[in-house]
Scaffold this motif. Structure first.
Motif, PDB file in Angstrom:
ATOM      1  N   ARG A 239       0.787  -1.103  -0.116  1.00 56.40           N
ATOM      2  CA  ARG A 239      -0.117  -0.125   0.039  1.00 56.40           C
ATOM      3  C   ARG A 239       0.741   1.058  -0.297  1.00 56.40           C
ATOM      4  N   SER A 240       1.753   1.434  -0.510  1.00 59.94           N
ATOM      5  CA  SER A 240       3.235   2.184  -0.400  1.00 59.94           C
ATOM      6  C   SER A 240       2.432   3.184  -1.589  1.00 59.94           C
ATOM      7  N   LEU A 241       3.187   4.353  -1.441  1.00 66.02           N
ATOM      8  CA  LEU A 241       3.085   5.391  -2.292  1.00 66.02           C
ATOM      9  C   LEU A 241       4.218   4.927  -3.714  1.00 66.02           C
ATOM     10  N   ALA A 242       4.908   4.099  -3.693  1.00 66.19           N
ATOM     11  CA  ALA A 242       5.561   3.777  -3.977  1.00 66.19           C
ATOM     12  C   ALA A 242       5.707   2.529  -5.277  1.00 66.19           C
ATOM     13  N   SER A 243       4.664   1.899  -4.002  1.00 68.70           N
ATOM     14  CA  SER A 243       4.159   0.189  -4.719  1.00 68.70           C
ATOM     15  C   SER A 243       3.139   0.550  -5.993  1.00 68.70           C
ATOM     16  N   CYS A 244       2.578   1.481  -5.369  1.00 63.97           N
ATOM     17  CA  CYS A 244       1.212   1.942  -6.472  1.00 63.97           C
ATOM     18  C   CYS A 244       1.414   2.591  -7.461  1.00 63.97           C
ATOM     19  N   TYR A 245       2.488   3.122  -7.457  1.00 63.33           N
ATOM     20  CA  TYR A 245       3.616   3.591  -8.599  1.00 63.33           C
ATOM     21  C   TYR A 245       4.000   2.992  -9.838  1.00 63.33           C
ATOM     22  N   ALA A 246       4.976   1.819  -8.781  1.00 61.56           N
ATOM     23  CA  ALA A 246       5.446   1.074  -9.666  1.00 61.56           C
ATOM     24  C   ALA A 246       4.652   0.001 -11.198  1.00 61.56           C
ATOM     25  N   ASN A 247       2.999  -0.294  -9.607  1.00 56.13           N
ATOM     26  CA  ASN A 247       2.213  -1.096 -10.097  1.00 56.13           C
ATOM     27  C   ASN A 247       1.274   0.040 -11.086  1.00 56.13           C
ATOM     28  N   ILE A 248       1.243   1.189 -11.044  1.00 50.87           N
ATOM     29  CA  ILE A 248       0.765   1.937 -12.322  1.00 50.87           C
ATOM     30  C   ILE A 248       1.130   2.433 -13.255  1.00 50.87           C
TER      31      ILE A 248
END
Lengths: 313, 473
Positions: A239-248
């Motif tokens: 749920r981290s911002l970095a993980s979200c953006y890696a997925n996006i």
């Protein structure tokens, strides 16, 4: 695929994710409010919940005071609140129904079933004592939708757009939860320590299912800058911002390579991901955590708008 | 069995007509519990597939399934071949009629049809005057309603050449029957219907505009999820492998129609529309319509887009025009009609009106522009008060009505709570007319009036459906 179909899938996923986020926010608030002697009144915690859900203004149009019951009703069931959990699940179902054939039977049944069950299970007045049971049910719905999509949907546009909806919504929620509590994450509070902050930090971690993960990653007692680090920069934290953006970024790249064309949404996502990967917490604290989170939420919105512009209209 | 009625299974000297022989034996031998159990399974299957329809004006019934009867309706190859020749002839005549009405209007000059019946008719679209369609096909898809009264006579009840529906039931009924009764299928040579989507696709491809690429882009235009036939729209789009679009997914720029996709605007060549004329293009028809596409007609007029069925086909299945159909067949094809027309009194003619008013208890009276079984009077099944109030409506607006004798519709054995019993049926085969050729899959949608003695088969009025078998020898 048709833009409208992609739009339906994107929003279907966003609404389910939003319902889950609201459930998590309610959960954190109820835990915090239940802890005695933490120095702030329980009403403050419910007020924080409204702020994290970005519904405080809407709430005060209808209510004068903040009470646990009223916030619970407002965020979970209110017809008058377009972003209540009930209305989110309804909107998810409406979007799914409009593009029924783009979904697998399993995913459709998970969404349709949740909506059909909702009034049956939670139709009457739900007392505050039922909050935990309700939250567990909402999380289960979200898991079922997510899991069925993961297991049954073709890895194609329909899937990618629904995943984009999930991660854009999730990035926003994590940033908001952090922002509401940013003052307790500031390093200058560090020496204070004590019971209050400890509970605040652990409540934040709990809200994003990260308490255990924290211990695994840091093998340390809970420290505010590490909490921020985990939820902002750690890609292994889902749920981290970095993980979200890696997925996006990944799903946008899938789309771009399928269409043979890059666009503004890919650039926006890549910029934000690079920024997150190149930051460290020291730098973020120096620039101001609140400022950082405000900028992030704005940038996340720009990504969402770019996706809409490029694909969904 | 009602006396005097033709029963498709039982009306034979030896008690069973030949197409039904094997089925009758099977029904005879099967225990009632088995049939009842299969019936319940069928209902479950339909619910799971999600075949539903909406009944307008019934709030509780947003999604309901049409009752399905598990006893198939059977035709032998010879019966079918004659019927299908008649259908092809009729639809060919209708296509010629439409080209003529929107072109030279020779049939009016020959004074075969009174011209006010055309020009004062709301189904006539002056916008279509002088317009041609690819292959001169106005009606690529027709769903002609036929009824049978004896072994040799089929009557056409309605031609349905606007946006006929029901074909999804034809296909799903067969699917469910094959799942539930593999033993019956192994004892019969039932002609397949599942090629319908391919035939429809080939038909639509054949009428693509000349400007289209060899593989034209085809889309199905639906009014949306709140339409009663939405299930069918999404079903067909899926089977055809084409996009299911709403008006807001399309736009017209420089007389070319596009759909909005995730990869940008994509040109559309053929629109299989399930939206009525009135709502198709707010610039040409109803300005308040949000279901349609502004400029759609200009794309058609410029020859860049085929609209299937064409705009204005309603003039051919208007019930007042219907009564001229035998003359229409003769005028354009020079042939005698193979299928019969139901004798029709046009209430606009004073003599006919007087006769109809005198014989209301024997006749079926219909609105000229009505459909779906709404607003009609079935004389023999009505009471005096209903007839009285209907007579007032008739006198007030005679132009709006036609009357026909109550036909002795054939019956077919149907599974009821009291076991097998005869129920009245009709048949809607689907006729596909392409620029290359005409295609009809052997079969159609059999609708059955489930109430004892009822002649109204419409799903909105308590009708059900049956699978329809055409047997190869």
């Amino acid at each position: 695929m048709l833009s409208r179909a992609a739009d339906n899938l994107f929003w279907m996923a966003r609404y389910v994710e939003r319902a889950e986020s609201l459930a998590r926010i309610l959960h954190a608030a109820s835990r915090m409010a239940a802890i005695p002697n933490i120095g702030s009144s329980p009403a403050n915690e419910w007020h924080s919940a409204l702020a994290a859900a970005a519904r405080a203004d809407a709430y005060f149009e209808l209510h004068e005071a903040v009470t646990a019951e009223q916030v619970f009703q407002f965020l979970a069931f209110s017809e008058a609140n377009p972003a209540s959990i009930r209305n989110c699940l309804r909107a998810a179902r409406t979007n799914a129904r409009a593009m029924r054939t783009a979904l697998t039977i399993e995913t459709w049944e998970a969404i349709n079933g949740a909506w059909l069950d909702f009034d049956h299970l939670w139709g009457g007045a739900v007392p505050l004592s039922e909050l935990n049971r309700f939250i567990a049910w909402v999380k289960e719905v979200s898991l079922r939708v997510d899991g069925s999509a993961y297991r049954s949907m073709l890895r194609h546009e329909a899937y990618w757009f629904s995943r984009l909806g999930v991660y854009i919504e999730r990035a926003e929620t994590t940033a908001r939860i952090l922002d509401v509590k940013y003052h307790v994450l500031l390093p200058e509070h560090e020496p204070v320590g004590g019971g209050l902050d400890y509970f605040q930090w652990s409540a934040i971690l709990r809200a994003v299912s990260a308490l255990t993960a924290y211990h695994w990653v840091y093998r340390d007692s809970i420290k505010p800058w590490l909490v921020a680090d985990l939820l902002i920069l750690r890609e292994e934290m889902p749920r981290s911002l970095a993980s979200c953006y890696a997925n996006i970024s990944m799903y946008l790249d899938e789309l771009a390579s399928d269409h043979g064309r890059q666009g503004e949404s890919q650039r926006a996502a890549r910029r934000l991901l690079a920024q997150l990967r190149n930051s460290d917490m020291k730098e973020i604290f120096q620039g101001g955590l609140h400022e950082f989170l405000t900028d992030f939420i704005a940038a996340n919105n720009r990504t969402a708008n770019a996706v809409t512009e490029q694909y969904l209209v | 069995m009602e006396s005097g009625n033709f029963d498709e299974m039982l009306s034979a000297a030896d008690g069973c007509r030949s197409p039904y022989r094997v089925l009758a034996e099977w029904l005879e031998a099967a225990p009632a519990e088995l049939i009842e159990q299969r019936r319940r399974e069928a209902e479950l299957l339909f619910r799971r597939i999600g075949i539903t329809f909406a009944v307008y004006g019934e709030e509780s019934a947003e999604e309901r399934i049409i009752p399905f009867d598990i006893v198939p309706r059977v035709l032998d190859r010879e019966e079918w071949d004659r019927l299908s020749r008649g259908l092809k002839q009729r639809v060919a005549a209708i296509n010629s009629f439409l080209r003529d009405i929107y072109g030279a209007q020779e049939i009016l000059r020959a004074e075969i049809i009174p011209s006010d019946l055309i020009f004062a008719n709301p189904a006539f679209r002056p916008e279509m005057m002088g317009r041609r369609t690819p292959g001169d096909i106005f009606v690529p898809i027709a769903g002609v309603d036929v009824v049978r009264v004896d072994p040799d006579t089929f009557y056409v009840l309605e031609d349905n050449v606007r946006t006929p529906s029901g074909v999804s039931y034809m296909l799903e009924n067969r699917e469910v029957m094959m799942l539930l009764f593999p033993d019956l299928f192994s004892r019969h040579k039932v002609a397949p219907v599942e090629t319908y989507p391919e035939e429809l696709l080939a038909t639509l491809q054949s009428i693509a505009p000349r400007t289209a690429p060899t593989e034209p882009t085809i889309a199905l235009l639906t009014p949306g999820p709140f339409n009663s036939a939405y299930y069918e729209h999404s079903f067909l789009a899926d089977k055809l492998g084409i996009d299911l679009v709403e008006g807001r997914d399309l736009l017209v720029r420089d007389n070319i129609c596009y759909m909005r996709t995730t990869e940008g605007l994509q040109r559309v060549d053929v629109i299989y529309r399930r939206v009525d004329d009135d709502f198709l293009d707010p610039l040409t028809f109803r300005p308040e319509s949000v279901l349609g596409v502004p400029g759609l007609m200009s794309a058609f007029e410029s020859g860049n887009l085929t609209v299937a069925n064409a705009v204005g086909t309603g003039i051919a299945d208007d019930k007042a025009i219907y009564s001229y159909m035998p003359q229409i067949v003769k005028f354009y094809l020079g042939e005698e009609p193979i299928l019969s027309n139901v004798p029709t009194w046009r209430c606009r003619e004073p003599d006919a009106l007087a006769y109809v008013l005198d014989h209301l208890d024997e006749l079926v009276v219909k609105e000229v522009h009505g459909s779906g079984g709404y607003g009609m009077l079935v004389g023999p099944a009505s009471d005096a008060a209903t007839r009285q109030s209907f007579a007032d409506k008739l006198r007030a607006d005679p132009d709006n009505f036609i009357a026909q004798p109550t036909l002795a519709l054939s019956t077919c054995p149907t599974w009821t709570s009291a076991g097998l019993a005869p129920r009245h049926v009709d048949l809607r085969p689907f006729v596909l007319s392409g620029a290359d050729r005409t295609r009809i899959v052997p079969g159609g949608l059999t609708r059955v009036a489930l109430r004892e003695g009822s002649l109204v088969v419409n799903s909105s009025q308590g009708g059900g459906t049956k699978d329809t078998w055409v047997l190869d020898d």
